[in-house]
Design a protein around this motif. Sequence first.
Motif, mmCIF file in Angstrom:
data_model
loop_
_atom_site.group_PDB
_atom_site.id
_atom_site.type_symbol
_atom_site.label_atom_id
_atom_site.label_comp_id
_atom_site.label_asym_id
_atom_site.label_seq_id
_atom_site.Cartn_x
_atom_site.Cartn_y
_atom_site.Cartn_z
ATOM 1 N N THR A 10 0.763 -1.151 -0.010
ATOM 2 C CA THR A 10 0.132 0.088 0.155
ATOM 3 C C THR A 10 0.907 1.203 0.100
ATOM 4 O O THR A 10 0.492 2.162 -0.618
ATOM 5 C CB THR A 10 -0.859 0.026 1.341
ATOM 6 O OG1 THR A 10 -1.866 -1.049 1.195
ATOM 7 C CG2 THR A 10 -1.953 1.286 1.303
ATOM 8 N N ARG A 11 2.046 1.086 0.839
ATOM 9 C CA ARG A 11 2.854 2.338 0.850
ATOM 10 C C ARG A 11 3.520 2.554 -0.412
ATOM 11 O O ARG A 11 3.627 3.911 -0.943
ATOM 12 C CB ARG A 11 3.911 2.232 1.923
ATOM 13 C CG ARG A 11 5.052 3.198 2.160
ATOM 14 C CD ARG A 11 5.725 3.124 3.314
ATOM 15 N NE ARG A 11 6.918 3.988 3.279
ATOM 16 C CZ ARG A 11 8.015 3.771 2.787
ATOM 17 N NH1 ARG A 11 8.364 2.748 2.085
ATOM 18 N NH2 ARG A 11 9.015 4.836 2.900
ATOM 19 N N ASN A 12 3.935 1.443 -1.032
ATOM 20 C CA ASN A 12 4.524 1.751 -2.451
ATOM 21 C C ASN A 12 3.411 2.349 -3.601
ATOM 22 O O ASN A 12 3.925 3.099 -4.375
ATOM 23 C CB ASN A 12 5.152 0.562 -2.930
ATOM 24 C CG ASN A 12 6.409 -0.187 -2.091
ATOM 25 O OD1 ASN A 12 6.970 0.852 -1.536
ATOM 26 N ND2 ASN A 12 6.891 -1.371 -1.959
ATOM 27 N N ILE A 13 2.320 1.908 -3.529
ATOM 28 C CA ILE A 13 1.360 2.321 -4.536
ATOM 29 C C ILE A 13 0.941 3.770 -4.230
ATOM 30 O O ILE A 13 1.027 4.620 -5.215
ATOM 31 C CB ILE A 13 0.121 1.456 -4.356
ATOM 32 C CG1 ILE A 13 0.315 0.009 -4.708
ATOM 33 C CG2 ILE A 13 -1.132 2.006 -5.128
ATOM 34 C CD1 ILE A 13 -0.752 -0.910 -4.589
ATOM 35 N N ALA A 16 3.875 5.594 -5.712
ATOM 36 C CA ALA A 16 3.985 6.027 -6.911
ATOM 37 C C ALA A 16 2.870 6.823 -7.440
ATOM 38 O O ALA A 16 2.977 7.639 -8.395
ATOM 39 C CB ALA A 16 3.603 4.376 -7.412
ATOM 40 N N LEU A 17 1.914 6.724 -6.708
ATOM 41 C CA LEU A 17 0.490 7.603 -6.941
ATOM 42 C C LEU A 17 0.884 9.126 -6.824
ATOM 43 O O LEU A 17 0.435 10.002 -7.544
ATOM 44 C CB LEU A 17 -0.775 7.292 -6.376
ATOM 45 C CG LEU A 17 -1.412 5.947 -6.772
ATOM 46 C CD1 LEU A 17 -2.486 5.807 -5.965
ATOM 47 C CD2 LEU A 17 -1.995 6.100 -8.045
ATOM 48 N N GLY A 18 1.714 9.381 -5.881
ATOM 49 C CA GLY A 18 2.194 10.782 -5.295
ATOM 50 C C GLY A 18 2.939 11.308 -6.381
ATOM 51 O O GLY A 18 2.903 12.429 -6.985
ATOM 52 N N LEU A 19 4.147 10.424 -6.966
ATOM 53 C CA LEU A 19 5.096 10.798 -7.862
ATOM 54 C C LEU A 19 4.154 11.120 -9.173
ATOM 55 O O LEU A 19 4.714 11.984 -9.785
ATOM 56 C CB LEU A 19 6.252 9.738 -7.824
ATOM 57 C CG LEU A 19 6.877 9.642 -6.874
ATOM 58 C CD1 LEU A 19 7.956 8.254 -7.164
ATOM 59 C CD2 LEU A 19 7.834 10.710 -6.568
ATOM 60 N N ILE A 20 3.537 10.205 -9.490
ATOM 61 C CA ILE A 20 2.606 10.667 -10.888
ATOM 62 C C ILE A 20 1.719 12.007 -10.579
ATOM 63 O O ILE A 20 1.708 12.695 -11.706
ATOM 64 C CB ILE A 20 1.787 9.481 -10.978
ATOM 65 C CG1 ILE A 20 2.486 8.021 -11.412
ATOM 66 C CG2 ILE A 20 0.694 9.805 -12.178
ATOM 67 C CD1 ILE A 20 1.482 6.910 -11.572
#
Length: 351
Positions: A10-13, A16-20
């Motif tokens: 969940t943290r990695n997702i 990733a969403l934050g970077l996008i």
Amino acid sequence: MSKAAFNSATRNILIALGLIALGLILWRITEVMVIAFGGIVVATLLRAMAMPLRRFRGLSDHARVGIAITALVLFVAVLGWLFGREIAAETDELRRLLPEQAQRIAVTLKQTRLGGSLVDALHNTASDGKTIGGLGIAAMTAGSAALDLILIIFLGVYFALDPELYLDGVLRLLPMGQRERVRRAFLNAGDSLRRWLLAQIAAMAIVGVLAGSMLAILGVPLALVLGGLAAVFEFIPVAGAFLFGIPGVVVAFSKGPRTALYTIIGYVAVQQIESNLIVPLLQRWAVKMPPVVSLLAVVAAGILLGPPGVVFAAPLAVVCLALVHQLYVRDTLEMPGSQGTTRPKEGGAPG
């Protein structure tokens, strides 16, 4: 799946969403990013001008930058007092002469089949029902560019007066263990940008003098303002060497096709001197920028950032190359013990 693994996924997702999301935000505010980088370029130039004042230890950093800004303003004021009236007159004459000579060149080209086809194609493109709208857009673009330039200058002054404040603000967004490493990379990139700017200003001055002198010798009108345009266009890598010759050739056509031909030859000679003598000599002291990298930087900046990106393509490439070298090549690939520094034994595979 265990709870720990689920939390990690969940943290990695979320990261990733934050970077996008961050990438999309930066994409939407590219004009702001270009203006901010322009301010950094101006600040780097101002602080480079203030560096010789470091020998006076009684002066604060703010005082040195203030003296540099004052000296620059006085220099511009003196140039305006000496040449301002002549530059203004030649600029007005250039605005009048360029359309007239462009029309004259079009008439000459129409006398040949290939030239006539080219002129007709350009005329159809320009008169496709949007000429007035295009002029309005051009006027709005010029006004917006002037406002952006003023904003860049003010940002440059603020950045130059207190660069540590803004650098520390950026570093606070990073983990504690990475801040010193990134600080060194930013300082190294700033030094590379400073040396590139000083070399570029020297190249601009030399090209401007060479182009203006060449035009004056050939008897081309408006040699002073055309030499100034050549110096300004020299800031744009690759494309600038082509762009600064266009107005000069058009104006030279007022003296006849032969003068225009000699002007083309003169511009080619100036461009050869610039690319084969001036730039290599300056790059021995400043940052060496391979021509392929400059060309790709112009194309990439034009696609991603538009015309303002083309203007700042070269300094942006200088900063990016310095950061990549410091943060990736030097601190990652070339660190002792990394795979990039492992060498094979004599006659065998890596040990």
